[in-house]
Design an enzyme around this catalytic site. Structure first.
Site, PDB file in Angstrom:
ATOM      1  N   GLU A  77      -8.377   4.841   9.613  1.00  0.00           N
ATOM      2  CA  GLU A  77      -7.896   4.758   8.274  1.00  0.00           C
ATOM      3  C   GLU A  77      -8.977   4.052   7.449  1.00  0.00           C
ATOM      4  OE1 GLU A  77      -4.890   0.912   9.152  1.00  0.00           O
ATOM      5  OE2 GLU A  77      -6.362   0.801   7.425  1.00  0.00           O
ATOM      6  N   GLN A 118      -3.928   3.399   1.473  1.00  0.00           N
ATOM      7  CA  GLN A 118      -4.382   3.846   2.813  1.00  0.00           C
ATOM      8  C   GLN A 118      -4.332   5.117   3.236  1.00  0.00           C
ATOM      9  OE1 GLN A 118      -1.130   2.445   5.688  1.00  0.00           O
ATOM     10  NE2 GLN A 118      -2.917   1.321   6.839  1.00  0.00           N
ATOM     11  N   HIS A 139       3.910   7.425   3.702  1.00  0.00           N
ATOM     12  CA  HIS A 139       4.805   6.266   3.440  1.00  0.00           C
ATOM     13  C   HIS A 139       4.392   5.462   2.373  1.00  0.00           C
ATOM     14  CE1 HIS A 139       1.414   4.548   6.081  1.00  0.00           C
ATOM     15  NE2 HIS A 139       1.730   3.519   5.665  1.00  0.00           N
ATOM     16  N   HIS A 154       0.942  -1.122   0.185  1.00  0.00           N
ATOM     17  CA  HIS A 154       0.129   0.030  -0.126  1.00  0.00           C
ATOM     18  C   HIS A 154       0.830   1.430  -0.079  1.00  0.00           C
ATOM     19  CE1 HIS A 154       0.436  -0.704   4.406  1.00  0.00           C
ATOM     20  NE2 HIS A 154       0.462   0.853   4.492  1.00  0.00           N
ATOM     21  N   GLU A 196       7.410   1.024   5.170  1.00  0.00           N
ATOM     22  CA  GLU A 196       6.905   0.104   6.047  1.00  0.00           C
ATOM     23  C   GLU A 196       7.065  -1.284   5.535  1.00  0.00           C
ATOM     24  OE1 GLU A 196       2.821   0.852   6.720  1.00  0.00           O
ATOM     25  OE2 GLU A 196       2.145  -1.155   7.155  1.00  0.00           O
TER      26      GLU A 196
HETATM   27  C1  V0V Z   1       9.139  12.109   9.811  1.00  0.00           C
HETATM   28  N1  V0V Z   1      10.139  12.475   8.902  1.00  0.00           N
HETATM   29  C2  V0V Z   1       9.497  11.814   7.667  1.00  0.00           C
HETATM   30  C3  V0V Z   1       8.461  11.282   7.980  1.00  0.00           C
HETATM   31  N2  V0V Z   1       8.011  11.464   9.114  1.00  0.00           N
HETATM   32  N3  V0V Z   1      10.216  11.670   6.467  1.00  0.00           N
HETATM   33  C4  V0V Z   1       9.627  11.202   5.186  1.00  0.00           C
HETATM   34  N4  V0V Z   1       8.592  10.470   5.609  1.00  0.00           N
HETATM   35  C5  V0V Z   1       7.740  10.579   6.810  1.00  0.00           C
HETATM   36  N5  V0V Z   1       6.586  10.211   6.985  1.00  0.00           N
HETATM   37  C6  V0V Z   1      11.431  13.202   8.976  1.00  0.00           C
HETATM   38  C7  V0V Z   1      10.986  14.560   9.572  1.00  0.00           C
HETATM   39  O1  V0V Z   1      10.916  15.347   8.469  1.00  0.00           O
HETATM   40  C8  V0V Z   1      12.604  14.835  10.479  1.00  0.00           C
HETATM   41  O2  V0V Z   1      13.268  15.307   9.431  1.00  0.00           O
HETATM   42  C9  V0V Z   1      12.786  13.603  10.881  1.00  0.00           C
HETATM   43  O3  V0V Z   1      12.093  12.475  10.117  1.00  0.00           O
HETATM   44  C10 V0V Z   1      12.261  13.147  12.321  1.00  0.00           C
HETATM   45  O4  V0V Z   1      10.721  13.500  12.130  1.00  0.00           O
HETATM   46  P1  V0V Z   1      10.059  14.084  13.377  1.00  0.00           P
HETATM   47  O5  V0V Z   1       8.923  14.981  12.834  1.00  0.00           O
HETATM   48  O6  V0V Z   1      11.044  14.650  14.660  1.00  0.00           O
HETATM   49  O7  V0V Z   1       9.301  12.773  13.941  1.00  0.00           O
HETATM   50  P2  V0V Z   1       9.692  11.684  14.778  1.00  0.00           P
HETATM   51  O8  V0V Z   1      11.132  11.431  14.745  1.00  0.00           O
HETATM   52  O9  V0V Z   1       9.070  11.789  16.373  1.00  0.00           O
HETATM   53  O10 V0V Z   1       8.919  10.499  14.115  1.00  0.00           O
HETATM   54  C11 V0V Z   1       9.112   9.936  12.799  1.00  0.00           C
HETATM   55  C12 V0V Z   1       9.024   8.823  12.625  1.00  0.00           C
HETATM   56  C13 V0V Z   1       7.745   8.176  13.007  1.00  0.00           C
HETATM   57  C14 V0V Z   1       9.424   8.253  11.534  1.00  0.00           C
HETATM   58  C15 V0V Z   1       9.852   8.029  13.665  1.00  0.00           C
HETATM   59  O11 V0V Z   1       6.749   9.202  12.377  1.00  0.00           O
HETATM   60  C16 V0V Z   1       7.105   6.841  13.238  1.00  0.00           C
HETATM   61  O12 V0V Z   1       7.220   6.133  14.216  1.00  0.00           O
HETATM   62  N6  V0V Z   1       6.524   6.330  12.036  1.00  0.00           N
HETATM   63  C17 V0V Z   1       6.090   5.094  12.160  1.00  0.00           C
HETATM   64  C18 V0V Z   1       4.724   4.743  12.453  1.00  0.00           C
HETATM   65  C19 V0V Z   1       3.835   5.623  11.668  1.00  0.00           C
HETATM   66  O13 V0V Z   1       3.977   6.201  10.857  1.00  0.00           O
HETATM   67  N7  V0V Z   1       2.366   5.159  11.676  1.00  0.00           N
HETATM   68  C20 V0V Z   1       1.201   5.930  11.063  1.00  0.00           C
HETATM   69  C21 V0V Z   1       0.986   4.881  10.011  1.00  0.00           C
HETATM   70  P3  V0V Z   1      14.168  16.585   9.553  1.00  0.00           P
HETATM   71  O14 V0V Z   1      13.188  17.778   9.792  1.00  0.00           O
HETATM   72  O15 V0V Z   1      14.929  16.332  11.068  1.00  0.00           O
HETATM   73  O16 V0V Z   1      15.371  16.608   8.550  1.00  0.00           O
HETATM   74  S1  V0V Z   1       0.196   3.519  10.644  1.00  0.00           S
HETATM   75  C22 V0V Z   1       0.181   2.400   9.223  1.00  0.00           C
HETATM   76  O17 V0V Z   1       0.499   2.554   8.306  1.00  0.00           O
HETATM   77  C23 V0V Z   1      -0.631   1.246   9.473  1.00  0.00           C
HETATM   78  C24 V0V Z   1      -1.379   0.983  10.920  1.00  0.00           C
HETATM   79  C25 V0V Z   1      -0.731  -0.124   8.514  1.00  0.00           C
HETATM   80  O18 V0V Z   1      -0.334   0.198   7.555  1.00  0.00           O
HETATM   81  O19 V0V Z   1      -1.447  -1.096   8.937  1.00  0.00           O
HETATM   82 CO    CO Z   2       0.677   1.666   6.286  1.00  0.00          CO
END
Ligand code: V0V
Ligand code: CO
Length: 142
Positions: free
Chosen positions: A43, A60, A84, A7, A134
């Site tokens: 979602e 998604q 993502h 996705h 992911e």
């Molecule tokens: C953050 N950054 C990204 C980003 N999110 N870059 C590209 N794509 C993204 N989506 C960059 C951001 O611009 C910063 O860059 C740096 O990473 C740190 O970001 P932050 O804003 O300080 O945020 P953090 O570090 O607190 O969190 C970022 C992470 C977080 C990736 C660790 O979003 C995470 O844990 N994601 C995984 C869980 C998730 O996304 N769940 C939602 C979908 P600079 O400014 O330092 O250069 S749930 C899902 O998909 C489900 C349920 C499913 O598929 O079934």
């Molecule tokens: Co997802």
């Protein structure tokens, strides 16, 4: 082995309005909706196609349930858009382990629960040329 694009995750402010855009513009219908409190998202999965190996591709659509969630923080900073991409695999544990061994940060020690009973983990976007990535194994796959 990663075998498909499972996705593409798209962050939006208003899930119902975004669902309606995809329906009215492209004819995509909602296949599944759920709230994932651990991830802080409401979602909708829009199924784009089925494939001969039993896989499928989805869009998604993700609306945050709280401001301090991953999607909530991302929306506040970037606005709506692609959040993502998710690659599908029959064995998320093995692929996550292999990829971790290559020096890429895998965000979870153990895969967590994703959409439709899947098991998911994420790779840090800073280790993936700016793409939050992911890995997902569908419920029927494991
Ligand atoms: C953050 N950054 C990204 C980003 N999110 N870059 C590209 N794509 C993204 N989506 C960059 C951001 O611009 C910063 O860059 C740096 O990473 C740190 O970001 P932050 O804003 O300080 O945020 P953090 O570090 O607190 O969190 C970022 C992470 C977080 C990736 C660790 O979003 C995470 O844990 N994601 C995984 C869980 C998730 O996304 N769940 C939602 C979908 P600079 O400014 O330092 O250069 S749930 C899902 O998909 C489900 C349920 C499913 O598929 O079934
Ligand atoms: Co997802």
């Amino acid at each position: 082995m990663l075998t498909r694009i499972d996705h593409i995750g798209i962050a939006c402010f208003d899930l119902d309005r975004t669902v309606e855009f995809y329906r009215a513009t492209y004819g995509f219908e909602v296949h599944h909706t759920e709230v994932n409190e651990e991830q802080g998202v409401r979602e909708a999965m829009l199924r784009i196609n089925g494939t001969s190996d039993g896989g499928a591709s989805y869009l998604q659509l993700l609306e945050p349930t709280r401001e301090d969630s991953a999607v909530g923080k991302w929306l506040a900073k970037n606005g709506e858009g692609v959040h993502h991409i998710a690659f599908g695999t029959a064995d998320v544990d093995q692929d996550a382990s292999d990829i971790r061994g290559k020096g890429v940060r895998v965000l979870y020690d153990e895969p967590r629960t994703g959409s439709m009973g899947s098991r998911i983990t994420f790779l840090h976007p800073k280790d993936c040329h700016g793409v939050l990535t992911e890995l997902v194994t569908a419920r029927d796959e494991h």
